[in-house]
Scaffold this active site. Sequence first.
Site, PDB file in Angstrom:
ATOM      1  N   GLY A  69       9.424  -7.520  -3.687  1.00  0.00           N
ATOM      2  CA  GLY A  69       8.396  -7.127  -2.735  1.00  0.00           C
ATOM      3  C   GLY A  69       8.337  -5.638  -2.483  1.00  0.00           C
ATOM      4  O   GLY A  69       9.126  -4.848  -3.003  1.00  0.00           O
TER       5      GLY A  69
ATOM      6  N   ASP B 182      12.868  -6.014  -9.089  1.00  0.00           N
ATOM      7  CA  ASP B 182      11.442  -5.744  -8.899  1.00  0.00           C
ATOM      8  C   ASP B 182      11.271  -4.258  -8.577  1.00  0.00           C
ATOM      9  O   ASP B 182      11.835  -3.756  -7.611  1.00  0.00           O
ATOM     10  CB  ASP B 182      10.908  -6.610  -7.749  1.00  0.00           C
TER      11      ASP B 182
ATOM     12  N   GLY C 214       0.858  -1.190   0.000  1.00  0.00           N
ATOM     13  CA  GLY C 214       0.000   0.000   0.000  1.00  0.00           C
ATOM     14  C   GLY C 214       0.886   1.228   0.000  1.00  0.00           C
ATOM     15  O   GLY C 214       1.864   1.299   0.742  1.00  0.00           O
TER      16      GLY C 214
ATOM     17  N   ASN D  99       3.809   1.864   2.654  1.00  0.00           N
ATOM     18  CA  ASN D  99       5.183   1.749   2.159  1.00  0.00           C
ATOM     19  C   ASN D  99       5.979   3.020   2.465  1.00  0.00           C
ATOM     20  O   ASN D  99       7.139   2.961   2.886  1.00  0.00           O
ATOM     21  CB  ASN D  99       5.199   1.514   0.642  1.00  0.00           C
TER      22      ASN D  99
ATOM     23  N   GLU E 148      -4.265   6.821  -3.158  1.00  0.00           N
ATOM     24  CA  GLU E 148      -4.973   5.537  -3.008  1.00  0.00           C
ATOM     25  C   GLU E 148      -6.088   5.635  -1.956  1.00  0.00           C
ATOM     26  O   GLU E 148      -6.634   4.624  -1.550  1.00  0.00           O
ATOM     27  CB  GLU E 148      -4.001   4.418  -2.640  1.00  0.00           C
TER      28      GLU E 148
ATOM     29  N   GLY F 207      16.626   8.532 -13.920  1.00  0.00           N
ATOM     30  CA  GLY F 207      16.841   9.428 -12.798  1.00  0.00           C
ATOM     31  C   GLY F 207      15.614  10.263 -12.493  1.00  0.00           C
ATOM     32  O   GLY F 207      14.479   9.779 -12.563  1.00  0.00           O
TER      33      GLY F 207
ATOM     34  N   ALA G 261       7.121  -0.654  -5.312  1.00  0.00           N
ATOM     35  CA  ALA G 261       7.377   0.242  -4.169  1.00  0.00           C
ATOM     36  C   ALA G 261       8.595   1.143  -4.342  1.00  0.00           C
ATOM     37  O   ALA G 261       8.915   1.915  -3.436  1.00  0.00           O
ATOM     38  CB  ALA G 261       7.510  -0.535  -2.854  1.00  0.00           C
ATOM     39  N   ALA G 262       9.259   1.103  -5.482  1.00  0.00           N
ATOM     40  CA  ALA G 262      10.421   1.978  -5.674  1.00  0.00           C
ATOM     41  C   ALA G 262      10.024   3.448  -5.555  1.00  0.00           C
ATOM     42  O   ALA G 262      10.730   4.255  -4.937  1.00  0.00           O
ATOM     43  CB  ALA G 262      11.069   1.717  -7.026  1.00  0.00           C
ATOM     44  N   GLY G 263       8.879   3.801  -6.136  1.00  0.00           N
ATOM     45  CA  GLY G 263       8.401   5.171  -6.031  1.00  0.00           C
ATOM     46  C   GLY G 263       8.059   5.552  -4.600  1.00  0.00           C
ATOM     47  O   GLY G 263       8.280   6.689  -4.168  1.00  0.00           O
ATOM     48  N   ASP G 264       7.532   4.597  -3.843  1.00  0.00           N
ATOM     49  CA  ASP G 264       7.202   4.858  -2.443  1.00  0.00           C
ATOM     50  C   ASP G 264       8.464   5.059  -1.608  1.00  0.00           C
ATOM     51  O   ASP G 264       8.507   5.926  -0.735  1.00  0.00           O
ATOM     52  CB  ASP G 264       6.377   3.704  -1.876  1.00  0.00           C
TER      53      ASP G 264
ATOM     54  N   GLY H 213      12.552   6.632 -13.369  1.00  0.00           N
ATOM     55  CA  GLY H 213      13.116   5.291 -13.324  1.00  0.00           C
ATOM     56  C   GLY H 213      14.615   5.300 -13.530  1.00  0.00           C
ATOM     57  O   GLY H 213      15.352   6.047 -12.888  1.00  0.00           O
ATOM     58  N   ALA H 214      15.074   4.484 -14.466  1.00  0.00           N
ATOM     59  CA  ALA H 214      16.513   4.348 -14.723  1.00  0.00           C
ATOM     60  C   ALA H 214      17.142   5.623 -15.272  1.00  0.00           C
ATOM     61  O   ALA H 214      18.361   5.777 -15.255  1.00  0.00           O
ATOM     62  CB  ALA H 214      16.760   3.196 -15.696  1.00  0.00           C
TER      63      ALA H 214
END
Length: 311
Positions: free
Chosen positions: A290, A249, A41, A45, A143, A228, A252-255, A225-226
């Site tokens: 994850g 994976d 979520g 996160n 959300e 920057g 949650a990278a943005g979180d 993303g890649a």
Amino acid sequence: MENRKIVVVGSSNMDMVVKTDHIPVPGETVLSGSFFMNPGGKGANQAVAVARLGGEVLFISKMGNDVFGKQFSQLFSDEGIDTRYILSDEDLPSGVALITVDKAGENSIVVASGANANLQSSDMEAAALAQIAGAGILLVQLEIPMNTVNYVVKFASAKGVRVILNPAPANLLSTEVLQCIYILTPNKTEASMISGVEVTDLESAKKAAQVICSMGAHNVVVTMGAMGAVICKNGECSTVNARVVETLDTTAAGDVFNGALAVAVSEGKELEEAVDFACEAAAISVTRLGAQSSIPYRTELIAQKLAAVNL
């Protein structure tokens, strides 16, 4: 002295993740995937990211009175998150996200919002609002219902609290709300929707960021993303490079980026330095499977810097 307290208002989901070779197209069944469950979520996160990266965080959310809801509350307490204003919904279940991750680390997500969709502005008791008013930063995502987002953003801004809004999932924002935002952090899809400029590369991201700034947001950080991130403040744009890593994976990278950004800003870092810190944290997260299981600790970022210096 900086007010380091961060209040996160947002969602909690239980992520049900399948790792497979490729994401199915409509009508296709893919076998051979591995499955696991992981708390997620966007709100949760980001709150966990703040806590692990050294921030002082209070989390306002709503979850079902069910096994997932009880598990969430315990996990948040274990992370050192202030959970006094997490609400329980007696009618709706906790949110659930169904996530497919392919071999390149890209994902496809479907969310059943459950109790998240019932976090209303009327749920914000005076004590919770006092916590927001006394914070240095309010961190919010999309959300939860938009009327709740609009309410807490306007309230916090009126109290002089710096608002960081992660406009995900993509949704339109009013000029009135944008004018309350200290930092808006869209990805390229969200930046395209808000600005009307199709974002495909760093140059188009700069144009989109400038348009969004002209709409009222004080600062805009477009995550790419890649490639920057693009920063726009006072109409001037700059870029911060992403770290080169092997992506497993991107869930949650943005979180992680947003939680790290909030921590860095709360510590008084300038925006460019704060975005660089956020890129470092996000780069570690994409090397792991994850959502919350991928979120790094502050000590890991320190160790990574020391290793780079000693090379």
